[in-house]
Each structure stands twice: as C-alpha cells, then as structure tokens.
Design an enzyme around this catalytic site. Structure first.
Site, PDB file in Angstrom:
ATOM      1  N   GLN B  58       0.765  -1.224  -0.189  1.00 48.29           N
ATOM      2  CA  GLN B  58      -0.125   0.091   0.067  1.00 48.29           C
ATOM      3  C   GLN B  58       0.688   1.150  -0.150  1.00 48.29           C
ATOM      4  O   GLN B  58       1.801   1.361   0.326  1.00 48.29           O
ATOM      5  CB  GLN B  58      -0.953  -0.058   1.251  1.00 48.29           C
ATOM      6  CG  GLN B  58      -0.460  -0.319   2.538  1.00 48.29           C
ATOM      7  CD  GLN B  58      -1.247  -0.962   3.833  1.00 48.29           C
ATOM      8  OE1 GLN B  58      -2.575  -0.839   3.461  1.00 48.29           O
ATOM      9  NE2 GLN B  58      -0.608  -1.515   4.776  1.00 48.29           N
ATOM     10  N   TYR B  88     -10.764   4.583  19.462  1.00 52.29           N
ATOM     11  CA  TYR B  88     -10.886   3.281  18.677  1.00 52.29           C
ATOM     12  C   TYR B  88     -10.206   2.081  19.372  1.00 52.29           C
ATOM     13  O   TYR B  88     -10.800   1.097  19.506  1.00 52.29           O
ATOM     14  CB  TYR B  88     -10.186   3.558  17.296  1.00 52.29           C
ATOM     15  CG  TYR B  88     -10.025   2.082  16.304  1.00 52.29           C
ATOM     16  CD1 TYR B  88     -11.337   1.739  15.747  1.00 52.29           C
ATOM     17  CD2 TYR B  88      -8.959   1.876  16.080  1.00 52.29           C
ATOM     18  CE1 TYR B  88     -11.250   0.793  14.997  1.00 52.29           C
ATOM     19  CE2 TYR B  88      -8.952   0.739  15.323  1.00 52.29           C
ATOM     20  CZ  TYR B  88     -10.032   0.033  14.741  1.00 52.29           C
ATOM     21  OH  TYR B  88     -10.127  -1.113  13.854  1.00 52.29           O
ATOM     22  N   GLN B  89      -8.939   2.215  19.837  1.00 56.40           N
ATOM     23  CA  GLN B  89      -8.062   1.386  20.198  1.00 56.40           C
ATOM     24  C   GLN B  89      -8.513   0.607  21.510  1.00 56.40           C
ATOM     25  O   GLN B  89      -8.886  -0.571  21.751  1.00 56.40           O
ATOM     26  CB  GLN B  89      -6.683   1.773  20.646  1.00 56.40           C
ATOM     27  CG  GLN B  89      -6.065   2.667  19.701  1.00 56.40           C
ATOM     28  CD  GLN B  89      -5.465   2.072  18.183  1.00 56.40           C
ATOM     29  OE1 GLN B  89      -5.808   0.849  17.949  1.00 56.40           O
ATOM     30  NE2 GLN B  89      -4.574   2.892  17.442  1.00 56.40           N
ATOM     31  N   ASP B 165       0.243 -12.941   6.174  1.00 54.57           N
ATOM     32  CA  ASP B 165      -1.330 -12.719   5.690  1.00 54.57           C
ATOM     33  C   ASP B 165      -2.084 -13.270   7.038  1.00 54.57           C
ATOM     34  O   ASP B 165      -1.770 -14.481   7.473  1.00 54.57           O
ATOM     35  CB  ASP B 165      -1.147 -13.642   4.667  1.00 54.57           C
ATOM     36  CG  ASP B 165      -2.722 -13.570   4.115  1.00 54.57           C
ATOM     37  OD1 ASP B 165      -3.149 -12.775   3.195  1.00 54.57           O
ATOM     38  OD2 ASP B 165      -3.607 -14.343   4.532  1.00 54.57           O
ATOM     39  N   GLY B 166      -2.975 -12.390   7.345  1.00 51.87           N
ATOM     40  CA  GLY B 166      -3.769 -12.851   8.741  1.00 51.87           C
ATOM     41  C   GLY B 166      -4.615 -14.212   8.316  1.00 51.87           C
ATOM     42  O   GLY B 166      -4.978 -15.061   9.132  1.00 51.87           O
ATOM     43  N   ASP B 184      -8.028  -5.440  13.791  1.00 53.64           N
ATOM     44  CA  ASP B 184      -8.079  -4.049  13.252  1.00 53.64           C
ATOM     45  C   ASP B 184      -7.482  -3.914  11.918  1.00 53.64           C
ATOM     46  O   ASP B 184      -6.423  -3.717  11.460  1.00 53.64           O
ATOM     47  CB  ASP B 184      -7.135  -3.562  14.314  1.00 53.64           C
ATOM     48  CG  ASP B 184      -6.543  -2.154  14.012  1.00 53.64           C
ATOM     49  OD1 ASP B 184      -7.285  -1.258  13.408  1.00 53.64           O
ATOM     50  OD2 ASP B 184      -5.633  -1.599  14.515  1.00 53.64           O
ATOM     51  N   SER B 185      -8.560  -3.586  11.075  1.00 56.22           N
ATOM     52  CA  SER B 185      -8.136  -3.615   9.467  1.00 56.22           C
ATOM     53  C   SER B 185      -8.498  -2.539   9.001  1.00 56.22           C
ATOM     54  O   SER B 185      -9.032  -1.540   9.703  1.00 56.22           O
ATOM     55  CB  SER B 185      -9.241  -4.737   8.813  1.00 56.22           C
ATOM     56  OG  SER B 185     -10.421  -4.420   8.732  1.00 56.22           O
ATOM     57  N   SER B 186      -7.938  -2.117   7.720  1.00 56.65           N
ATOM     58  CA  SER B 186      -8.554  -0.926   7.090  1.00 56.65           C
ATOM     59  C   SER B 186      -9.664  -1.286   6.416  1.00 56.65           C
ATOM     60  O   SER B 186     -10.388  -2.295   6.575  1.00 56.65           O
ATOM     61  CB  SER B 186      -7.327  -0.589   5.911  1.00 56.65           C
ATOM     62  OG  SER B 186      -6.795  -1.707   5.398  1.00 56.65           O
ATOM     63  N   TYR B 254     -12.701   9.508  11.641  1.00 61.22           N
ATOM     64  CA  TYR B 254     -12.822   8.466  10.905  1.00 61.22           C
ATOM     65  C   TYR B 254     -14.201   9.266  10.169  1.00 61.22           C
ATOM     66  O   TYR B 254     -14.561   9.927  10.704  1.00 61.22           O
ATOM     67  CB  TYR B 254     -13.247   7.223  11.826  1.00 61.22           C
ATOM     68  CG  TYR B 254     -11.907   6.324  12.024  1.00 61.22           C
ATOM     69  CD1 TYR B 254     -10.861   6.520  11.485  1.00 61.22           C
ATOM     70  CD2 TYR B 254     -12.123   5.340  12.981  1.00 61.22           C
ATOM     71  CE1 TYR B 254      -9.664   5.757  11.505  1.00 61.22           C
ATOM     72  CE2 TYR B 254     -10.929   4.590  13.530  1.00 61.22           C
ATOM     73  CZ  TYR B 254      -9.750   4.893  12.619  1.00 61.22           C
ATOM     74  OH  TYR B 254      -8.546   3.891  13.035  1.00 61.22           O
TER      75      TYR B 254
END
EC number: 2.5.1.16
Lengths: 314, 314
Positions: B58, B88-89, B165-166, B184-186, B254
């Site tokens: 990215q 958020y966290q 890779d998750g 915790d993804s985009s 966000y």
C-alpha cells in the site's frame, strides 16, 4: 479547499468575525473552515448552489450534495442537511421533553429558524403552545423553500413564530411561563454569541416554570470541552437547586461528527429530578431517539466525564 | 481539495482500486476522498509531510497536523492520529475482553500494525500470549518511528509479531487456540478486503476456544449500514449457536465521526453469553472506555437498530 481563506486565530465566543460560504468554496467543494476547529474541515462536494444571499444578520447559502441532499450554511458553517438533521432535532427536543415527569403544555424555541426543532416539538400531543423567537426572518423563508421537511414544523397551528431577538423576547416574557425551552443556536460566533452567556441563561431560568427544563446546542466534547465546562459551571450557578447535565448525539455533518446538549432544570420545591432516564413514551415517527438512546446519550467518554466531574448534577 | 482525483464509482469491497495520499493532497491540505463516502471528505491541514513510501501492499504516508498531531494515511485513507486513536483502540480491545466471564490468556491481533490495539491488550494482566499477524512490515516500522505511543505495544514481552497474511496465519493455526481475536483492519478495499468475507470469519471461528470472542473493525452506521447488515447476517450464520452484536464509538477522524465493531462469540455448550454488559473491571490508564461507555456503545440509533433487527443476538 479554500486555503486562501484566512481564518482569524482567536477564541470561540470572543467576538471574532464570522466566515462566509464563498471563503470555503473552491473547485466545486465547500470546506467548513473555522477557528473553532483549526486545521480540520468537513468538505462536501457542491453539486449545485441553490440559494445565496446576505441577510441582515448573516451569510446564507443552500447547496445540493449527493450524499446529504440540501445543505444549509450560515456564516460559512453547516447548520443542517436533509440526510442527518433528524439526529440533532430529535435529540435536542426529546431529551428534555421525555425527561419531564408531567405532560408539557407550553414550550419555547429560541433560534431553530429551519423549523426542525419545531417539527419535533409538534409531535408531542400534550403541547398547546409553541412560541418561537428566531432573529433572522431569512432562515425560515429559506427553509420553507429548500427544506420543506423541516419547515413543515411551522405549519402546526400551535406555533407562534416571531422574528425577534431571543434574549429580548425572554426578558419581556412573564415569569414562570414555559415547561420547556429549546435553544437551537449556531456557534458562539456572530449572532448566537449571547446565547452562550449568563444573562441569557438567567432569562431562561426566569421564564421557566418550577421544574421546567432547558435544552441548548452544546458544541462538541472532542473540540470544545473547555467551553462546555465553563458553560456547565455557569448553568449550575444559575439553576441553583435544580439539575444540570450534558448528553450528546452522533451527526456526520457537525464538526468531529457529534454534538452535545446542555440540559438544565429549574428547582421545584426540592422535588428530585434527573435527565438521565426517559419518563414518557417518545412520540411516533422518530428515526434516531428512543428510550435506550436517551439513556446512552448521557454516558460520556471517560475523558469528558472526568473533565466535567463536579460540574454536572444528575 | 483534490477534486482532480477521480474517484471510481463502485461498491465497497468490490475489488476497486485504492487511492493514494497524493490524490487527496492539494494546497497544503489532505482531503480523504473515497468512493466509500462519495461527496464528503474530512480535510486536514498538512503542516509537514514526515514520511511517504510505497510498501509491497500500500501507499504509506505520515503527516503532521496542528489539531490531531501525527496522522497515518494508508492508500489515501486516515488510519489513526495521535489525538483521537485511543477511542478506537480502547473500544475495539475492551468491548470483547471486558465482556468475557473469565480471564483471557491467549489472544490474537490481525492487522493493527500501528501497535495501538496491542498496547490496549497488553494492559490486561491475565493475558500470557499476544500473537499478531500484520501483512505489511512497513506499518510497524512507520509506527515505531512516528507513533511511539502506539508502537509501545510491541515492546511487551508477551507479543509475538509476525509479518504475514492474517487469513493464512489463521488457516495454519490450531483449532480452539484463542480466547479473543481482534481484527484491526483498514476498509474493505485493497489488502483488507478478505477480512470482511466469510472464509476469514470461518477461520476465526475455528481458531477460537468455545466461548471465545472476536471484535472487528465494523465501518460506520451512518455510511455503511447495508454492508454492516450483510456482515452481521454472515456472522450469525458462521457463529451458529453463539452471539453476534454491534457497538460503536465516536472518533473525529474516521468518516462521519464514528466507527463500529462487529462482535462475535463462539458457542460454548449452550452457556448463555452477552456482549452488552462489562463483566470485568477495565484495566488502568484508559481515557475513553469504562463500564458505562461499554453499555451505551450497544444502544444504536433507532434507524440502525431497525435495519439490524433479527441479525444480532445479544
């Protein structure tokens, strides 16, 4: 992005010069620039400018946006959009009204020239009179033309809309008149500045019946916690023996995506009162507010709860 | 405002091309343009660009802003800022962990390369192992340099960070391994697209112990209610006999000022479970989350509650 617009660096509510729509309009987008939220701005694509004028009090603009429908901008600040206005209007009206342990009969709106708050109050069947004092006649005129779903509030036969200064209206009104007063103001810059100050809250206190309630536009916890704390302190002092609390709602087109409400109740012979629970069924037709949302609206993030500790009652 | 950036008109999660920081950067401001929120954008003034690179996965950028401090942008979308990341966290980590009726020992983070979620999990003293699978090694590297208050999470000796890779990590891990998994993804555009799809949720279900819980980045109620409804339906199907719910938090940077979390619990011999109440004291040092905020986070606006009716359990 109108980076050409020089934003005056001064404190909110300190008499600074308001902005205009044109200062934030560039390359087909409107960016909401203000020294009240420096370094950040919500930007909305302007599909079409529908209306633009200078009233006696402020810069007025309506434009069309693909995501939010029609957007009302006063002095360069977004006031409401078709898509998300219901969150604000339902909450500022129903948080105080549904907290009341009795059926409200006589209510007052200060500001609220778009008619949205009036529409929400009119859903309450017990209400017999809705007085409204809006300083700028251009706002209801604009709303009737471009926001018919909000302006519909003005059609209710119980509504008496006066184009007049809210503070003056309150000073002239009889003591112990209202069950509830809702203050739907813009930010404390320009014509709404007095609506965040002590003389205005004293006049509201005087105009309320014992046990009557006030709900005012209370800015953002993320942006204006110091201002909110100052207003809360002042309210606790003015509404001595009564109740002061703070709640909030989410709304995408207000700065930082949420806005709060300062809620005050006039003392009533020592009878205990709390805003935190809804006591009456909400009216029909709502899309945001219900009893659970009412209760949750008072659960402030820990950082805000700690800052306001001692300045709120219940 | 980067109106020059042509935004592809297509559906979220449909394999569209991600954006870049440069597409949104103009006249000293960055505007977060995306077809996931057409016609609107948060704009932040760029005081200084601190870091800009293309990783294997990215477009990565860090800039400085007067209101929010350092800002991390991946593929043209704001991921976190110094000022508001804690909301958020804290919520994505503590909503699932504090719902558990027992002390969690082994947890997994998917994504979360900035380290903020890991920091929040590490506050829980009962946890013995924090595995983490982040696809892009550039994100932890960037965070260590520009977001030390988040990256501090990686310093905890219980953390095993793997750059992998998750989905692959989950497929290779033993059944019934974790008490909790936090994703915790985009957004579902670019590398995170698979993290919103059924095979990924099936793999998480398999990797969880009975009674274990999952918390995933769940987009915005105001913007993505259809996507959220689809994911909720799928989760209810995958976590059959278990629990699925949805909560949200406010966060200025966000889109639309808030973000939600999809929460799922794996069935546990018919033992009833609910996410709605916190069952364990929150750890020390939090600024957003507490027991009241936990409960309130599940009180969705009426329009969202109605859309999700039948698709959530408890």
């Amino acid at each position: 992005m109108a980076t050409s617009a020089e934003v005056t660096a001064s404190n909110p509510g300190s008499g600074e010069v308001p902005g205009t729509f044109d200062e934030g309009y560039k390359d087909g987008w409107f960016s909401e620039l203000s020294s009240m939220w420096p370094g950040q701005a919500l930007s909305l694509k302007v599909d079409k400018i529908l209306h633009q004028t200078k009233s006696d009090f402020q810069d007025v603009c309506v434009f069309q946006n693909e995501a939010f429908g029609n957007v009302l901008v006063l002095d360069g600040v977004i006031q409401c959009t078709d898509r998300d206005e219901f969150s604000y209007q339902e909450m500022i009206a129903n948080l105080p009204l549904c907290s009341l342990p009795y059926e409200p009969k006589k209510v007052l709106v200060i500001g609220g020239g778009d008619g949205g708050v009036t529409r929400e109050l009119a859903r309450h069947k017990s209400i017999e009179v809705i007085d409204q004092a809006e300083i700028d006649g251009e706002v209801p005129r604009t709303s009737k033309q471009f926001f018919p779903k909000m302006a519909v509030g003005f059609d209710d036969p119980r509504v008496n809309l006066r184009i007049t200064d809210g503070l003056k209206f309150l000073e002239e009104c009889a003591e112990n008149t209202y069950d509830a007063i809702v203050v739907d103001s813009s930010d404390p810059v320009g014509p709404a500045e007095v609506l965040f100050q002590r003389p205005f809250f004293e006049s509201m206190h005087r105009a309320l019946k014992p046990g009557g309630v006030v709900s005012t536009q209370g800015e953002s916890l993320w942006l204006h916690l110091e201002l909110i704390t100052e207003v809360a302190k002042m309210c606790k002092d003015v509404f001595v023996g009564g109740t002061v609390n703070y709640a909030y709602t989410t709304i995408p087109t207000y700065p930082s995506g949420q806005i709060g409400f300062m809620l005050c109740a006039k003392a009533n012979d020592g009878e205990p009162f709390s805003f935190k629970e809804s006591r009456r069924s909400p009216p029909e037709g709502l899309r945001y507010y219900d009893e659970d949302v009412h209760r949750a609206a008072f659960c402030l993030p820990k950082f805000a709860k700690e800052a306001l500790r001692g300045h709120l009652t219940s």
